[in-house]
Design an enzyme around this catalytic site. Structure first.
Site, short mmCIF file in Angstrom:
data_model
loop_
_atom_site.label_atom_id
_atom_site.label_comp_id
_atom_site.label_asym_id
_atom_site.label_seq_id
_atom_site.Cartn_x
_atom_site.Cartn_y
_atom_site.Cartn_z
N CYS A 1 32.81 42.86 -10.76
CA CYS A 1 31.57 43.52 -11.17
C CYS A 1 31.89 44.48 -12.31
O CYS A 1 32.97 45.07 -12.33
CB CYS A 1 30.96 44.31 -10.01
N THR B 1 28.10 49.65 -17.01
CA THR B 1 28.05 50.92 -17.74
C THR B 1 26.75 51.60 -17.35
O THR B 1 25.69 50.98 -17.43
CB THR B 1 28.08 50.68 -19.26
N GLN C 1 24.93 53.80 -22.41
CA GLN C 1 24.82 52.50 -23.03
C GLN C 1 24.65 52.59 -24.53
O GLN C 1 24.27 53.63 -25.07
CB GLN C 1 23.64 51.73 -22.42
N ARG D 1 26.78 52.70 -26.80
CA ARG D 1 27.73 53.62 -27.43
C ARG D 1 29.13 53.01 -27.48
O ARG D 1 30.09 53.70 -27.76
CB ARG D 1 27.74 54.95 -26.68
N GLY D 2 29.26 51.74 -27.16
CA GLY D 2 30.55 51.05 -27.24
C GLY D 2 31.37 51.08 -25.97
O GLY D 2 32.47 50.53 -25.94
N TYR D 3 30.85 51.70 -24.90
CA TYR D 3 31.62 51.80 -23.67
C TYR D 3 31.71 50.45 -22.94
O TYR D 3 32.69 50.20 -22.23
CB TYR D 3 31.01 52.85 -22.74
N GLY D 4 30.70 49.62 -23.08
CA GLY D 4 30.72 48.31 -22.42
C GLY D 4 31.89 47.47 -22.89
O GLY D 4 32.65 46.91 -22.08
N LYS D 5 32.05 47.36 -24.22
CA LYS D 5 33.17 46.59 -24.76
C LYS D 5 34.51 47.24 -24.41
O LYS D 5 35.52 46.55 -24.25
CB LYS D 5 33.04 46.46 -26.28
N GLU E 1 33.83 37.12 -13.22
CA GLU E 1 33.19 36.32 -12.18
C GLU E 1 31.80 35.89 -12.63
O GLU E 1 31.05 36.68 -13.19
CB GLU E 1 33.11 37.15 -10.89
N SER F 1 25.16 38.67 -15.69
CA SER F 1 23.77 39.03 -15.94
C SER F 1 23.46 38.74 -17.40
O SER F 1 24.35 38.44 -18.20
CB SER F 1 23.53 40.50 -15.64
#
Length: 546
Positions: free
Chosen positions: A402, A405, A410, A412-416, A436, A440
């Site tokens: 799982c 962020t 969001q 702001r580049g934290y996801g990558k 996995e 989404s």
């Protein structure tokens, strides 16, 4: 779990009762159309007024999931058909277009899995729009660089080519009358996929190697998980009756009911942020009626009121997530948390994450999982930004179970950064990994973007050495990046880079993609520095119960 964005696309919402000047159909009188029982019931479908992302009124078709009465005023919980569930909301009757109401069809009671008859009225059949015909558009001709692959001997021979015929990548400059318009070669769906071990070589023609890339096609925003995407993997197993020690967190959507389809938490206060949940989360029933649920931002314990939270903070000694800090650069830190050693924190983290994740199910047995929490540091402590979890032992090479962020952080580049960190751990472990499935819709966009940028960075860095053609294989790309081979191939197909030309596989890079990639990399300021990672992988197979 999937990555979450703060401003939800198309999520310009109205609060119940807040109705403006609408461009759609006029709202009918509440008594204009009623069910045979004399009231609007669950399962009815009708247009509902809402604001779109352009701040314009629209009337999408919605289904009534629940009805409640507060002080003599009726509220209706609606799900907008073909929209993501995070946009579901409570509305008043003023926002309903009762002239176009569709009542649920009465169906014969049918036995369910447990043998009991089903009694909930069925919803009216939705009209399935005819799929649009693919429009054949002539696209501009590119300056090309091609990457050629060898077909493996065990692979089925392609007509017109030898099975072991070498395929290389040439950078052939094609003349064009108009330099600004370049043609893009699009891969046919029937085009065979190159072998992972086939060497790809880049060689210059006319003395110089120039990068070329196929123009990136437009993407459709998906409201569900990867329904028709090649990464889609639906869970066919039912929800186990006992906690599992291993396995995925993919939820079985056949177990959805009217309770889990509705948001049950109104608002969450986490530190200095107030969050609007998107989906159902199984917090205790007595907390679902509160206007605000208060969480300690360090241990994630929940309280009924601000006074409860303040009393808890006087006793809570944590100023960072429990576990080991394995990465720190600037104000960004990552903590590794064992789901067995820190069970309470892990369970509270899962409860919070479930508010923003619809496609995963929640298990209270967190023993088989590790949690990697990303934080931002200031004078008050380490504040949670996001996290990802992974199985201690994965038989399917999953390096993420799982990933999330939190909405305030969001775009702001934290996801990558989370995704890059998960692959950095895989590099240290000497493995290739994949998230996995299913992802989404927002998680898919983030992973596609990361895979594309990482692979293009490798391809564009290839250089000729002593006049010979530089070569690279899909296996080598996978080993360098720790991205699983299947994800490398699917990304190349997604970018329309793979072409089959005169018995050879070639990757065509157009200037549009090169320019777009370079612009995107300039904006990507947050990167993982492997020198700041202090991580020693453990062999969990040799540990009893971890």
């Amino acid at each position: 779990m999937a990555e979450v964005v703060s401003p939800v696309p198309g999520a310009g919402r109205r609060e119940p009762g807040e109705v403006g000047r609408a461009r759609g159909p006029p709202v009918a009188d509440p008594g204009a159309a009623l069910s045979p029982q004399g009231e609007i019931i669950e399962g009815c479908r009708l247009p509902v007024l809402r604001r779109n992302q352009d701040n314009e009124d629209e009337w999408p078709l919605a289904e009534i999931l629940s009805v409640k009465d507060i002080s003599g005023r009726k509220l209706f919980y609606v799900h907008y058909i073909d929209f993501n569930k995070r946009l579901d909301e409570w509305v008043t009757h003023e926002r309903l277009d009762l002239k176009k109401i569709q009542f649920p069809k009465k169906e014969a009671k049918t036995p369910t899995k447990n043998g009991l008859p089903g009694s909930r009225p069925g919803s009216p059949e939705r009209e399935v729009p005819a799929s649009a015909q693919a429009s054949g558009k002539t696209l501009p001709i590119p300056v090309q660089i091609t990457l050629r692959f060898n077909l493996p001997k065990e692979r089925e021979a392609v007509p017109g080519s030898e099975p072991d015929q070498p395929l290389s990548c040439s950078s052939c400059l094609q003349p064009s009358h108009r330099a600004t318009k370049r043609k893009v070669e699009v891969v046919s769906p029937a085009t065979p996929v190159p072998s992972e071990t086939a060497p790809a070589s880049v060689f210059p023609q006319n003395g110089s190697a120039r990068r070329a890339v196929a123009a990136q096609p437009g993407r459709k925003r998906k409201s569900n998980c990867l329904g028709t995407d090649e990464d889609s993997q639906d869970s066919s197993d039912g929800i186990p009756s006992a906690p599992r020690m291993t396995g995925s967190l993919v939820s079985d959507r056949s177990h959805d009911d009217i309770v889990t389809r509705m948001k049950n938490i109104e608002c969450i206060e986490l530190g200095r942020h107030r969050l609007k949940p998107w989906y159902f989360s199984p917090y205790p029933q007595e907390l679902t009626t509160l206007p605000v649920l208060y969480l300690c931002e360090f241990c994630l314990k929940y309280g009924r009121s601000l006074k409860c939270l303040q009393r808890h903070l006087t006793k809570c000694d944590l100023r960072h997530p429990p576990g080991n800090e394995i990465y720190r650069k600037g104000t960004i830190s990552f903590f590794e948390i064992d789901g067995r050693k820190n069970k309470s924190y892990s369970q509270n983290l899962c409860l919070l994450a479930k508010c923003f994740l619809d496609h995963k199910t929640l298990y209270y047995d967190t023993d088989p999982f590790l949690f990697y929490v990303m934080t931002e540091y200031d004078s008050k402590g380490f504040h949670i930004v996001g996290y990802f979890s992974k199985e201690k032992e994965s038989t399917e090479d999953y390096n993420v179970a799982c990933i999330l962020t939190l909405p305030p952080y969001q775009r702001r580049g934290y996801g990558k950064l989370l995704i890059e960190f998960s692959y950095e751990l895989s590099k240290v472990e000497g493995k290739t990994g994949t998230p996995e499935k299913p992802l989404s819709d927002l998680g898919l966009l983030s992973y596609r973007s990361y895979w594309s940028q990482t692979i293009l960075e490798i391809l564009m860095g290839l250089k000729s050495e002593s006049g010979e053609r530089p070569q690279i294989t899909i296996n080598e790309i996978s080993e360098i990046t720790s991205i699983k081979k299947e994800d490398v191939i699917s990304t190349l197909q997604y970018l329309n880079l793979i072409n089959y030309y005169k018995g050879q596989y070639i990757l065509t890079l157009s200037e549009d993609i090169v320019d777009g990639h370079e612009r995107a990399m300039l904006k990507r300021l947050l990167r993982i520095d492997s020198k700041c990672l202090h991580f020693t992988p453990k062999d969990w197979s040799k540990r009893g119960k971890w």
